[in-house]
Design a protein around this motif. Structure first.
Motif, PDB file in Angstrom:
ATOM      1  N   SER A  64       0.821  -1.217   0.000  1.00 60.40           N
ATOM      2  CA  SER A  64       0.000   0.000   0.000  1.00 60.40           C
ATOM      3  C   SER A  64       0.852   1.262   0.000  1.00 60.40           C
ATOM      4  O   SER A  64       0.479   2.257  -0.610  1.00 60.40           O
ATOM      5  CB  SER A  64      -0.952  -0.011   1.189  1.00 60.40           C
ATOM      6  N   GLU A  65       2.032   1.208   0.675  1.00 55.74           N
ATOM      7  CA  GLU A  65       2.837   2.434   0.744  1.00 55.74           C
ATOM      8  C   GLU A  65       3.405   2.829  -0.622  1.00 55.74           C
ATOM      9  O   GLU A  65       3.902   3.938  -0.789  1.00 55.74           O
ATOM     10  CB  GLU A  65       3.958   2.310   1.785  1.00 55.74           C
ATOM     11  N   ASP A  66       3.341   1.939  -1.605  1.00 54.63           N
ATOM     12  CA  ASP A  66       3.779   2.297  -2.958  1.00 54.63           C
ATOM     13  C   ASP A  66       2.675   2.975  -3.764  1.00 54.63           C
ATOM     14  O   ASP A  66       2.926   3.513  -4.846  1.00 54.63           O
ATOM     15  CB  ASP A  66       4.233   1.048  -3.731  1.00 54.63           C
ATOM     16  N   MET A  67       1.461   2.946  -3.248  1.00 50.85           N
ATOM     17  CA  MET A  67       0.343   3.475  -4.026  1.00 50.85           C
ATOM     18  C   MET A  67       0.459   4.962  -4.370  1.00 50.85           C
ATOM     19  O   MET A  67       0.094   5.360  -5.468  1.00 50.85           O
ATOM     20  CB  MET A  67      -0.992   3.189  -3.312  1.00 50.85           C
ATOM     21  N   PRO A  68       0.968   5.812  -3.451  1.00 45.61           N
ATOM     22  CA  PRO A  68       1.070   7.223  -3.847  1.00 45.61           C
ATOM     23  C   PRO A  68       1.931   7.407  -5.103  1.00 45.61           C
ATOM     24  O   PRO A  68       1.639   8.271  -5.923  1.00 45.61           O
ATOM     25  CB  PRO A  68       1.712   7.885  -2.628  1.00 45.61           C
ATOM     26  N   GLN A  69       2.958   6.580  -5.228  1.00 37.63           N
ATOM     27  CA  GLN A  69       3.803   6.725  -6.422  1.00 37.63           C
ATOM     28  C   GLN A  69       3.220   5.994  -7.630  1.00 37.63           C
ATOM     29  O   GLN A  69       3.368   6.438  -8.760  1.00 37.63           O
ATOM     30  CB  GLN A  69       5.218   6.223  -6.135  1.00 37.63           C
ATOM     31  N   ILE A  70       2.577   4.877  -7.393  1.00 42.63           N
ATOM     32  CA  ILE A  70       1.996   4.144  -8.528  1.00 42.63           C
ATOM     33  C   ILE A  70       0.812   4.917  -9.106  1.00 42.63           C
ATOM     34  O   ILE A  70       0.730   5.147 -10.309  1.00 42.63           O
ATOM     35  CB  ILE A  70       1.575   2.726  -8.102  1.00 42.63           C
ATOM     36  N   THR A  71      -0.099   5.357  -8.241  1.00 44.75           N
ATOM     37  CA  THR A  71      -1.306   6.001  -8.761  1.00 44.75           C
ATOM     38  C   THR A  71      -1.031   7.380  -9.342  1.00 44.75           C
ATOM     39  O   THR A  71      -1.818   7.872 -10.130  1.00 44.75           O
ATOM     40  CB  THR A  71      -2.406   6.131  -7.688  1.00 44.75           C
ATOM     41  N   SER A  72       0.090   7.997  -8.972  1.00 50.04           N
ATOM     42  CA  SER A  72       0.364   9.301  -9.581  1.00 50.04           C
ATOM     43  C   SER A  72       0.521   9.136 -11.093  1.00 50.04           C
ATOM     44  O   SER A  72       0.269  10.060 -11.847  1.00 50.04           O
ATOM     45  CB  SER A  72       1.590   9.963  -8.957  1.00 50.04           C
ATOM     46  N   ARG A  73       0.885   7.930 -11.530  1.00 50.24           N
ATOM     47  CA  ARG A  73       1.040   7.677 -12.975  1.00 50.24           C
ATOM     48  C   ARG A  73      -0.299   7.556 -13.695  1.00 50.24           C
ATOM     49  O   ARG A  73      -0.347   7.298 -14.891  1.00 50.24           O
ATOM     50  CB  ARG A  73       1.865   6.417 -13.216  1.00 50.24           C
ATOM     51  N   ILE A  74      -1.397   7.684 -12.956  1.00 48.57           N
ATOM     52  CA  ILE A  74      -2.679   7.768 -13.641  1.00 48.57           C
ATOM     53  C   ILE A  74      -2.674   9.029 -14.490  1.00 48.57           C
ATOM     54  O   ILE A  74      -3.187   9.055 -15.590  1.00 48.57           O
ATOM     55  CB  ILE A  74      -3.834   7.792 -12.619  1.00 48.57           C
ATOM     56  N   CYS A  75      -2.052  10.070 -13.944  1.00 44.60           N
ATOM     57  CA  CYS A  75      -2.079  11.337 -14.665  1.00 44.60           C
ATOM     58  C   CYS A  75      -0.859  12.169 -14.361  1.00 44.60           C
ATOM     59  O   CYS A  75      -0.628  12.539 -13.214  1.00 44.60           O
ATOM     60  CB  CYS A  75      -3.335  12.113 -14.303  1.00 44.60           C
ATOM     61  N   GLY A  76      -0.098  12.480 -15.390  1.00 42.01           N
ATOM     62  CA  GLY A  76       1.090  13.302 -15.220  1.00 42.01           C
ATOM     63  C   GLY A  76       0.787  14.781 -15.187  1.00 42.01           C
ATOM     64  O   GLY A  76       1.664  15.603 -14.966  1.00 42.01           O
ATOM     65  N   VAL A  77      -0.477  15.144 -15.415  1.00 39.21           N
ATOM     66  CA  VAL A  77      -0.865  16.545 -15.308  1.00 39.21           C
ATOM     67  C   VAL A  77      -1.244  16.850 -13.868  1.00 39.21           C
ATOM     68  O   VAL A  77      -0.937  17.909 -13.348  1.00 39.21           O
ATOM     69  CB  VAL A  77      -2.039  16.870 -16.246  1.00 39.21           C
ATOM     70  N   CYS A  78      -1.921  15.899 -13.217  1.00 39.30           N
ATOM     71  CA  CYS A  78      -2.238  16.120 -11.804  1.00 39.30           C
ATOM     72  C   CYS A  78      -1.713  14.982 -10.930  1.00 39.30           C
ATOM     73  O   CYS A  78      -2.438  14.440 -10.101  1.00 39.30           O
ATOM     74  CB  CYS A  78      -3.725  16.333 -11.593  1.00 39.30           C
ATOM     75  N   PRO A  79      -0.422  14.632 -11.088  1.00 42.43           N
ATOM     76  CA  PRO A  79       0.132  13.542 -10.281  1.00 42.43           C
ATOM     77  C   PRO A  79       0.055  13.854  -8.792  1.00 42.43           C
ATOM     78  O   PRO A  79      -0.157  12.960  -7.970  1.00 42.43           O
ATOM     79  CB  PRO A  79       1.587  13.461 -10.736  1.00 42.43           C
ATOM     80  N   THR A  80       0.202  15.140  -8.448  1.00 42.46           N
ATOM     81  CA  THR A  80       0.191  15.508  -7.036  1.00 42.46           C
ATOM     82  C   THR A  80      -1.171  15.211  -6.401  1.00 42.46           C
ATOM     83  O   THR A  80      -1.250  14.858  -5.229  1.00 42.46           O
ATOM     84  CB  THR A  80       0.557  16.993  -6.877  1.00 42.46           C
ATOM     85  N   ALA A  81      -2.232  15.350  -7.173  1.00 39.37           N
ATOM     86  CA  ALA A  81      -3.571  15.078  -6.641  1.00 39.37           C
ATOM     87  C   ALA A  81      -3.706  13.602  -6.283  1.00 39.37           C
ATOM     88  O   ALA A  81      -4.167  13.241  -5.199  1.00 39.37           O
ATOM     89  CB  ALA A  81      -4.633  15.492  -7.648  1.00 39.37           C
ATOM     90  N   HIS A  82      -3.286  12.732  -7.193  1.00 41.96           N
ATOM     91  CA  HIS A  82      -3.364  11.307  -6.889  1.00 41.96           C
ATOM     92  C   HIS A  82      -2.425  10.936  -5.752  1.00 41.96           C
ATOM     93  O   HIS A  82      -2.770  10.161  -4.868  1.00 41.96           O
ATOM     94  CB  HIS A  82      -3.045  10.478  -8.141  1.00 41.96           C
ATOM     95  N   HIS A  83      -1.241  11.509  -5.781  1.00 46.13           N
ATOM     96  CA  HIS A  83      -0.271  11.235  -4.731  1.00 46.13           C
ATOM     97  C   HIS A  83      -0.861  11.606  -3.365  1.00 46.13           C
ATOM     98  O   HIS A  83      -0.742  10.865  -2.392  1.00 46.13           O
ATOM     99  CB  HIS A  83       0.999  12.047  -5.001  1.00 46.13           C
ATOM    100  N   MET A  84      -1.532  12.749  -3.318  1.00 44.10           N
ATOM    101  CA  MET A  84      -2.063  13.251  -2.054  1.00 44.10           C
ATOM    102  C   MET A  84      -3.288  12.447  -1.592  1.00 44.10           C
ATOM    103  O   MET A  84      -3.402  12.108  -0.414  1.00 44.10           O
ATOM    104  CB  MET A  84      -2.426  14.723  -2.244  1.00 44.10           C
ATOM    105  N   ALA A  85      -4.195  12.153  -2.514  1.00 39.10           N
ATOM    106  CA  ALA A  85      -5.373  11.365  -2.132  1.00 39.10           C
ATOM    107  C   ALA A  85      -4.917  10.004  -1.623  1.00 39.10           C
ATOM    108  O   ALA A  85      -5.426   9.476  -0.625  1.00 39.10           O
ATOM    109  CB  ALA A  85      -6.305  11.199  -3.328  1.00 39.10           C
ATOM    110  N   SER A  86      -3.918   9.458  -2.281  1.00 37.88           N
ATOM    111  CA  SER A  86      -3.404   8.156  -1.911  1.00 37.88           C
ATOM    112  C   SER A  86      -2.734   8.205  -0.541  1.00 37.88           C
ATOM    113  O   SER A  86      -2.942   7.332   0.313  1.00 37.88           O
ATOM    114  CB  SER A  86      -2.416   7.701  -2.986  1.00 37.88           C
ATOM    115  N   THR A  87      -1.921   9.232  -0.318  1.00 34.66           N
ATOM    116  CA  THR A  87      -1.249   9.376   0.969  1.00 34.66           C
ATOM    117  C   THR A  87      -2.266   9.526   2.095  1.00 34.66           C
ATOM    118  O   THR A  87      -2.121   8.934   3.172  1.00 34.66           O
ATOM    119  CB  THR A  87      -0.303  10.594   0.932  1.00 34.66           C
ATOM    120  N   LYS A  88      -3.315  10.290   1.840  1.00 32.18           N
ATOM    121  CA  LYS A  88      -4.360  10.442   2.864  1.00 32.18           C
ATOM    122  C   LYS A  88      -5.074   9.109   3.115  1.00 32.18           C
ATOM    123  O   LYS A  88      -5.454   8.803   4.245  1.00 32.18           O
ATOM    124  CB  LYS A  88      -5.366  11.517   2.444  1.00 32.18           C
ATOM    125  N   ALA A  89      -5.241   8.344   2.054  1.00 28.63           N
ATOM    126  CA  ALA A  89      -5.860   7.022   2.230  1.00 28.63           C
ATOM    127  C   ALA A  89      -4.964   6.138   3.101  1.00 28.63           C
ATOM    128  O   ALA A  89      -5.449   5.336   3.901  1.00 28.63           O
ATOM    129  CB  ALA A  89      -6.114   6.366   0.875  1.00 28.63           C
TER     130      ALA A  89
END
Ligand code: SF4
Ligand code: SF4
Ligand code: SF4
Ligand code: FES
Lengths: 328, 160, 487
Positions: free
Chosen positions: C51-76
């Motif tokens: 699970s701790e890899d998810m912030p980095q893995i899910t940021s690759r959903i979108c390179g325009v808003c990687p920080t959004a995925h990274h942050m939602a994931s970290t909060k999760a």
């Protein structure tokens, strides 16, 4: 004298490889001044029809990012190949399959099932799954079929050069563009980045022991990470010793281990196998049970060592129905 | 589909020059019969076994891979066989994630004098793999593949 | 004779969004379909990953808003391990998140969607790009824009490791603190950002608002949909991007529900159509009633338009002024004009800059205490943030070792997808009569797309760039009758 024509294109990508070009900042104005960009869907007007009309070989270089996972993408890169003198695989997705390449752990059926059947937020009792052809009143709607296996760019067309990284660092992009413009290019097939391991370039390399012996591994959230000491020596899975340098050790500077996005150096065929080999041999034990216990701390060997390169691995993908990433 | 009894598994064996390879030779000259399913590749030490070789063997059609090295404490290069043990331990887990059953990959310590052990291990492994059936790695159809070339460049005993 | 039109923004290329329009016997629009033809399946290949890899893995959903995925994931992950990060970690996260918003909103305004307005929708298409923008606002200003963005990106690298695909998020905190020595840089950049936010609003005011023709576009009926709206708010119902409950308002602007992100399954659901890979999010309590507006339909709007509607104001003074001005000009809350999104985005940009400034001037932001080591056994976690393009939800379940067994992602563009489909349908109906296809449909459809800034990269993988459009008009035998292209 007419300016060399350049194309940018994306396949199964995240868009980060486009953003990194914007991160050239004002240098992008020089690039734009020196070349004639004939295709760049994100920032400039799209001109596919013009590209189609161009004579074969008339584009000096096409930078293509993203992995390949559908016939439509395949057709487009085939067309660009014909029109271009050089093709550069841009970013880990194009070079090695990248993170979307982890899709090769599963097949398309499993993927659709997770998204449209087992997902908890679907409408209760949902039975609909997207299909390639839907009859609606007075017409038929179609969707492209996805390939079961994600591929790297050089598995579908010939690639001349590679720009590694997820995304490639802007300075390497600038260097590559300059090399192309000045014609000072290394042998075809080269990766346009230093052919040395990240560790050699790492600000923490002085604290990396010559011979690392690890009696345990830690996951980053389990320990307070020393901001100065070699991460591997702290028991974190830092893959710098098998990863190509050129990124400026940015993750390490962020106090997190390198996960290997720049891919292998030129001596290595299979990044994951090499990384596994390097890490496993550092285990400080000769006892089978103890070795097993220590290595069990590596929670997800495949996902860790092939984070960016599963499609480029010697085995390309996981096999057999029900393979689910190492879990029973 | 294919009848499991008529299936002849192909097994690639990486044997250490100083021990298992000699033992296999011995078994051969002593006419101890072992299943003819094995192709032996000689390596200078089990510590020189690059996991890439194992993957390459499976990809090129091996149904099983066997590694033979010197007994603990007997390695000519002191540590080589321990290194092999560590790598093999992790590689087994990796192969499992790839969908390749654990039993298809085996590490054994076999001294130069243990011709009978070579015979037994090979026969056992052949039977185990026969029961598992052929390894179906349907190759994704790859048109231009740079890595085939590169793997050929990774010769046995080459990189570590 | 039924006919079918395919508007394929990317010709026959793999999927960046596609529109099929079906005509009835008289040649009027029966129905227009907005399709998303691509799926990468992150939810599937997340299974088995730590699970701790998810912030980095899910940021690759979108390179325009990687920080959004990274942050939602970290909060999760915080929620997964039931761990509360130290205040400094939360402040650094929120500050960086606002920097990301400034930078992303600016990118949209200057590089992606904005050129339409700044350079003008009727301008030569060759000039409708960042270079055209530079021409219009002047090279000097242009370089300032680039310079500001550059400094913000550098600060992101300093704090998050990478600007594209950050690495700093960990359950219980962040990987490293920001040093006191760097404080002046953050403070200075924040000041520049605030000025930059005001500057952007000025540009918009001068070029767009003072031009009656643009205002006509904005208020045009083709892009007006009376739907529900959703956005994250603070305790005073003011906009927040990083944390807070989700608030939903009805089409006439009254609070419909306010709920903690962790309860999302009670309030949101996803509708599947066989003809698109995107799932359409709707309000569960209202229900899915097809692609229709009004208070009986669960369709909602998110992103800047939705957020401003779902809030009662901004938490910072200059942004509050801009908010008031926006609401007044657009006729009060809620604003149903999709194209007003461009303006709302700039109001948010100014807020993000002011919020960055508050946090950059806060001593605690630079405290070295940024980690709490999780001790609880992981089971389930949900993380929610506002991404630039709308509410973003990450939901994970794990085994005892923290390996993912279930991942559910509801991404920003999905929440807007039904509304986008409606705008497309509306534009088609307005412009196609008795088989006459007005070339203007290309403009109209494209404008609709751009306003939403639909990041199919999140839902799939595309960027909201300049969309090429091709309309193919077929007869029933699929013979091509006419082709209109603008590429
Ligand atoms: S290489 Fe990385 S940044 Fe580039 S498209 Fe792939 S995931 Fe995105
Ligand atoms: S292992 Fe990681 S931290 Fe250590 S020297 Fe190499 S790159 Fe740097
Ligand atoms: S440190 Fe490793 S993972 Fe991070 S950017 Fe560099 S090569 Fe990629
Ligand atoms: S010499 Fe035989 S294993 Fe090392």
């Amino acid at each position: 004298m007419s300016k060399p024509k350049v194309a940018f294109y994306w396949c199964a990508s995240c868009g980060g490889c486009e953003e990194t070009v914007v991160d050239l900042n004002e240098a992008i104005l020089n690039v734009v001044a020196a070349v004639d960009i004939v295709l760049w869907p994100v920032a400039l007007d799209f001109k596919r029809s013009d590209v189609e009309k161009m004579p074969d070989g008339s584009i000096a270089v096409s930078f293509i990012n993203g992995a390949i996972r559908s016939s439509e993408q395949f057709e487009m890169v085939e067309m660009l190949r014909k029109k271009s003198g050089l093709v550069v695989a841009f970013g880990s997705c194009a070079q090695l399959g990248g993170i979307p390449g982890l899709g090769n752990l599963f097949d398309r059926r499993g993927l659709l099932e997770t998204v449209y059947k087992t997902c908890p937020s679907l409408t209760n009792g949902n039975t609909t799954t997207p299909v390639t052809s839907t009859k609606v009143e007075k017409g038929t709607l179609s969707l492209p079929e996805l390939w079961d296996t994600v591929k790297t760019l050089d598995q579908v067309i010939k690639v001349d050069y590679y720009l590694p990284g997820c995304p490639p660092p802007p300075n390497l992009i600038a260097d590559a563009v300059n090399a192309i413009l000045s014609g000072k290019l290394p042998p075809s097939g080269s990766v346009l980045a230093p052919d040395m391991a990240l560790c050699e370039d790492c600000p923490r390399r002085d604290s990396k022991p010559d011979k690392i012996q690890l009696s345990g591994f830690h996951r980053p959230h389990e320990i307070i990470i020393d901001p100065d000491k070699c991460l591997l020596a702290q028991g974190l899975l830092c893959l710098g010793s098998v990863t190509r340098q050129g990124c400026g050790s940015v993750c390490v500077n962020g106090n997190m281990p390198c996960t290997g996005c720049m891919g292998p150096t030129s001596h290595v065929a299979d990044y994951g196998a090499k990384a596994l080999s390097a890490i496993a041999s550092m285990v400080d034990s000769n006892d089978e049970a103890e070795i097993t216990a220590i290595l069990d701390k590596i929670a997800d060997p495949l996902g860790t060592f092939y984070r960016y390169s599963l499609p480029a691995s010697l085995l390309h993908r996981a096999y057999a129905a029900g393979t689910n990433g190492g879990k029973k | 589909m294919s009848d499991k009894n008529s299936f002849e598994p192909r097994i690639v064996a990486f044997f250490c020059n100083w021990c298992t390879y000699t033992a296999a030779d011995l078994a051969g000259t002593a006419r101890m019969s072992y299943a003819p399913n094995v192709r032996v590749v000689r390596i200078m030490c089990s510590g020189r076994l690059d996991p890439q070789f194992v993957l390459a063997a499976f990809r090129e059609g091996a149904d099983g891979v066997l590694v033979g090295g010197c007994h603990p404490g007997d390695c000519h290069y002191q540590e080589g066989n321990y290194k092999a043990l560590r790598r093999v331990t992790l590689l087994k887990r990796l192969l499992k994630s790839f969908g390749i059953e654990e039993e298809r990959f085996r590490l054994e310590w076999i001294a130069a004098s243990e011709g009978d052990k070579v015979q037994r291990v090979i026969n056992e492994m052949t039977e185990t793999v026969r029961k598992l059936g052929p390894l179906h790695l349907e190759k994704p159809d790859i048109t231009a593949s740079h890595e085939t070339v590169k793997v050929a460049g990774v010769s046995a005993g080459g990189t570590r | 004779m039924p006919r079918q039109i395919v508007v394929d923004p990317i010709t026959r290329l793999e999927g960046h969004g596609k529109i099929d329009i079906i005509l009835d016997d008289k040649g009027n629009v029966e129905r227009a379909y907005f399709q998303v033809p691509e799926l990468r399946g992150f939810e599937r290949f997340a299974i088995g990953r730590p699970s701790e890899d998810m912030p980095q893995i899910t940021s690759r959903i979108c390179g325009v808003c990687p920080t959004a995925h990274h942050m939602a994931s970290t909060k999760a992950l915080d929620d997964l391990y039931k761990v509360t990060p130290p205040p400094a970690a939360l402040k650094v996260r929120e500050m960086l998140y606002n920097i990301f918003f400034i930078e992303d909103h600016a990118l949209h305004f200057f590089y992606l969607g904005g050129p339409d307005f700044v350079v003008g929708p009727k301008a030569d298409k060759g000039s409708r790009n960042i270079l055209g923008v530079l021409g219009k606002v002047g090279q000097e200003v242009g370089l300032k824009v680039i310079g500001t963005r550059k400094e913000l990106r550098e600060l992101m690298i300093l704090a998050m490791g990478k600007a594209i695909h950050p690495v700093f998020g960990l359950p219980g905190g962040i990987s490293k603190p920001i040093s006191k020595d760097d404080r002046p840089r953050f403070v200075k950049a924040a000041q520049t950002a605030v000025e930059f936010g005001q500057f952007c609003l000025n540009v918009f005011d001068n070029i767009v608002l003072k031009n009656p023709q643009y205002m006509e576009y904005i208020t045009s009926e083709a892009y007006t949909h009376k739907t529900y709206y959703m956005g994250m708010v603070d305790e005073k119902n003011r906009i927040n991007f990083y944390d807070g409950p989700l608030r939903v308002v009805t089409p006439d602007g009254k609070e419909y529900v306010k709920f903690p992100g962790g309860d999302y399954l009670k309030h949101l659901a996803e509708h599947v159509e066989p003809w698109s890979y995107i799932k359409f999010t709707y309000l569960k309590g209202v229900g899915w009633k097809d692609f229709v507006e009004g208070s009986d339909s669960g369709v909602m709007g998110v992103a800047p338009l939705g957020r401003l509607n779902a809030s009662e104001g901004m938490a910072t003074p200059l942004a509050q002024e801009a908010y008031d001005m926006y609401m007044k000009t657009c006729g009060g809350r809620p604003v149903h004009f999709t194209l007003a999104t461009h303006w709302a985005r700039l109001v948010e940009l100014l807020y993000a800059a002011e919020r960055m400034q508050e946090l950059a001037n806060d001593d605690e932001t630079y405290s070295p205490d940024v980690r709490v080591i999780p001790t609880e056994k992981p089971t389930e976690g949900i993380g929610v943030v506002e991404a630039p393009r709308g509410t973003l939800i990450h939901h994970y379940q794990t085994d005892d070792k923290g390996l993912i067994t279930m991942a559910n992602l509801i991404v920003a563009t999905q929440n807007n997808a039904a509304r986008i489909a409606m705008s497309v349908d509306r534009a088609a109906r307005k412009l196609i009569n008795n088989g006459e296809v007005d070339d203007g449909i290309l403009n109209m459809v494209e404008m609709a797309f751009r306003a939403y800034d639909p990041c199919n990269g999140c839902a799939t993988h595309t960027l909201p760039g300049h969309m090429p459009l091709i309309v193919n008009l077929y007869d029933r035998e699929k013979r091509l009758l006419r082709e209109i292209r603008r590429d």
